[in-house]
Scaffold this active site. Structure first.
Site, short mmCIF file in Angstrom:
data_model
loop_
_atom_site.label_atom_id
_atom_site.label_comp_id
_atom_site.label_asym_id
_atom_site.label_seq_id
_atom_site.Cartn_x
_atom_site.Cartn_y
_atom_site.Cartn_z
N ASN A 389 0.83 -1.20 0.00
CA ASN A 389 0.00 0.00 0.00
C ASN A 389 0.86 1.25 0.00
O ASN A 389 1.01 1.92 -1.04
CB ASN A 389 -0.94 -0.03 1.22
CG ASN A 389 -2.00 1.05 1.16
OD1 ASN A 389 -1.85 2.04 0.44
ND2 ASN A 389 -3.05 0.87 1.92
N ASP A 390 1.48 1.57 1.13
CA ASP A 390 2.21 2.84 1.23
C ASP A 390 3.37 2.93 0.22
O ASP A 390 3.67 4.01 -0.26
CB ASP A 390 2.75 3.01 2.65
CG ASP A 390 1.62 3.15 3.66
OD1 ASP A 390 0.57 3.70 3.28
OD2 ASP A 390 1.78 2.69 4.80
N VAL A 391 3.97 1.78 -0.12
CA VAL A 391 5.14 1.82 -1.00
C VAL A 391 4.75 2.06 -2.46
O VAL A 391 5.62 2.20 -3.31
CB VAL A 391 5.98 0.53 -0.91
CG1 VAL A 391 6.53 0.37 0.49
CG2 VAL A 391 5.19 -0.69 -1.32
#
Lengths: 469, 96
Positions: A389-391
């Site tokens: 997700n964040d990456v």
């Protein structure tokens, strides 16, 4: 020359050879082609040094020594053999803590020896480094144990309270003062106990407020700590092999810690002294997430030529890596160009995802680092994001108010089509919305990672079979 | 006993060596390399063995014994875990 002197020379020569094997072994471990030989070289060095030590120690306490080695080796060997690949990071933490504890025990033994009535006064440098090594080793031991407990899910809570930083500082300062007093004032047995109690307590206190996601950096730091502690105790005992091996690990570990922290865009000081997620939650995102069924996703894959798979820790949690590799093999068989894109901090540690994929059987030449794969997304037909997700959040590049602004990301947003496999609509670790999931060319396949991969494999077969589904 | 300045030189050269030998490590090897260097500081076992061999009092033997157990655990566990991780690093050519 008598036999005893000869034996000491033999042992010292073995230590020299062991130190060389350690350095060459670590060197080999830093390339995927030679890495497997590297650990064997280092292992030979360790075996040689351990056996040669019996030439020095003679027969005094030899039963205790052999018993201690057996008690240390057998359970850890058996445990290390059967532990799951996903649990490797905490095992590294645990074994590192043991090394720190061993260095601290050597320090304690030295201090005990020096504090005997009538014992000769040790040289200042010897005493000082024995104390510093004991301090660092103790912190590394209890800190690593807390890190292990957190990663192993035995201690979920992040302990934070008002004045925590102040308390930590006071305990650390007190430990340093006690150490200084031992060196400069009085080698008192009670003071030695106070010194160790403070050092061990500080390791716990320092690690308690750090969240699980930052643990890789912390473990790497403690690994470097243990290396330094070993080097200092090696000086105190006059064993050159400990100095060289400990210092090499101390320096390599510090450098590795920096690399990891850089990959996570988290300065080491932030990891240790601040809490994550203090910033704003970034800009709100207009639009909606567009769901897709597995059958339609399989059709997209069938028509694609170039597919890039972006796995995250969510995939490992779902134990989906074997199924994902099965899906990839099906795609490769259908003539697609399939590659895996790995973010430096995918998984729980840098490189952890590569290990997990390798365990599933993915050859490492299909796995690409972020810098190599990022230009490829522009020509990619379908990118599959699973458990990440964040990456892959473009806000890291575009939204200055986002807490992850500045973190390097995989440019999945450049891909012509993106399929995101995700259990639900929740946000990632950083708790922020991901614009990629709302993009016009992104489709959400809401399912458990393993289940989704299974469905895709089945649907892909159906599509290939002529769409008689 | 090692002379003070000579020891400083050893410390310094070993530190540079440590940084240089992992200078170009690819990200995929970060975790195995951390694990491998974790194994290497298991050499602390040798120090603990020598300390235990010289221990006289029951307390000194107890402390030395703990040191040997922990050091041996560090070395053995570190080796097994690293070897298992690196066993995974085969290129597609290595497999039939």
């Amino acid at each position: 020359m008598d036999t005893q002197t000869l034996l000491v020379y033999f042992a010292k020569a073995s230590y020299l050879l062991a130190a060389a094997l350690f350095i060459l072994g670590i060197k080999r471990m830093s390339s995927p082609v030679t890495a497997r030989a590297g650990i064997k070289w280092a292992g030979i060095g360790m075996g040689l040094a351990t056996l040669a030590t019996f030439a020095i120690t003679g027969v005094h306490n030899v039963g205790w020594i052999v018993g201690g080695i057996a008690l240390g080796v057998i359970p850890t060997w058996l445990w290390g053999k059967k532990v799951a690949m996903t649990d490797m990071p905490q095992m590294v933490a645990l074994f590192n803590g043991m090394g720190g504890g061993s260095a601290a025990a050597i320090g304690a033994g030295e201090l005990l020896k020096f504090s005997q009535p009538g014992a000769p006064v040790p040289p200042l440098a010897t005493l000082a480094l024995a104390v510093v090594g004991a301090l660092i080793g103790s912190i590394s031991m209890t800190g690593s144990i807390i890190a292990w407990a957190k990663l192993d899910g035995r201690m979920d809570k992040v302990f934070r309270f008002g004045g925590q930083q102040a308390l930590n500082f006071i305990v650390f300062a007190a430990a340093v003062l006690a150490g200084l007093a031992l060196v400069a004032w009085k080698l008192d047995a009670n003071l030695v106990i106070v010194f160790f109690a403070l050092a061990l307590a500080f390791g716990v206190l320092m690690t308690l407020p750090i969240g699980g996601a930052d643990m890789p950096v912390v473990i790497s730091l403690y690994n470097a700590f243990t290396g330094l502690a070993v080097a200092f105790e090696g000086y105190a005992m006059g064993i050159e092999a400990l100095i060289v091996a400990g210092m090499v690990v101390g320096a390599a570990g510090t450098f590795l810690t920096q690399l990891m922290a850089k990959a996570m865009n988290r300065p080491i000081s932030n990891v240790l002294f601040s809490n994550f997620g203090g910033g704003g939650s970034g800009e709100a995102i207009a639009g909606a997430q567009k769901p897709i069924e597995a059958a339609d996703a399989a059709s997209l894959l069938y028509m694609a030529e170039k597919v890039i798979i972006v796995p995250g820790y969510g995939m490992a949690v779902a134990q989906a890596q074997h199924k994902i590799w099965e899906l990839s093999q099906a795609l490769i068989k259908a003539g697609k160009d399939v590659r895996f894109a790995i973010h430096p901090v995918a998984g729980r540690m840098p490189g952890h995802m590569n290990v997990l994929l390798a365990e599933a059987g993915v050859p490492y030449d299909l796995i690409a680092d972020m810098d190599d794969i990022n230009p490829e997304f522009k020509t990619c037909d379908v990118a599959i994001v699973i458990g990440a997700n964040d990456v892959v959040n473009p806000a890291a590049k575009t939204d200055k108010s986002s807490p992850i602004y500045g973190m390097p990301i995989l440019d999945v947003v450049d891909s012509k089509q993106t399929i995101v496999i995700k259990r639900g609509k929740g946000t990632g670790f950083a708790g922020i919305e991901n614009a990629l999931f709302y993009a016009d060319n992104t489709r959400m396949l809401y399912a458990d990672g393993k289940e989704a991969a299974n469905q895709l494999i089945a649907e892909l077969k159906a599509v290939e079979g002529g769409g008689s589904h | 006993m090692i002379d003070g300045f000579l020891a400083l030189y050893i410390f310094m050269l070993a530190a540079f060596t440590g940084k240089e030998i992992i200078g170009r490590v690819p990200v995929i090897l970060h975790t195995p390399l951390m694990s491998g260097s974790n194994f290497v500081h298991g050499i602390v076992l040798v120090g603990a063995m020598i300390a235990l061999a010289h221990a006289e009092s029951p307390l000194a033997i107890a402390i030395g014994f703990i040191g040997v157990v922990l050091g041996a655990g560090n070395a053995a566990g570190g080796y097994v875990v690293t070897e298992r991780m690196l066993e995974m690093f085969k290129s597609s050519k290595d497999k039939k």
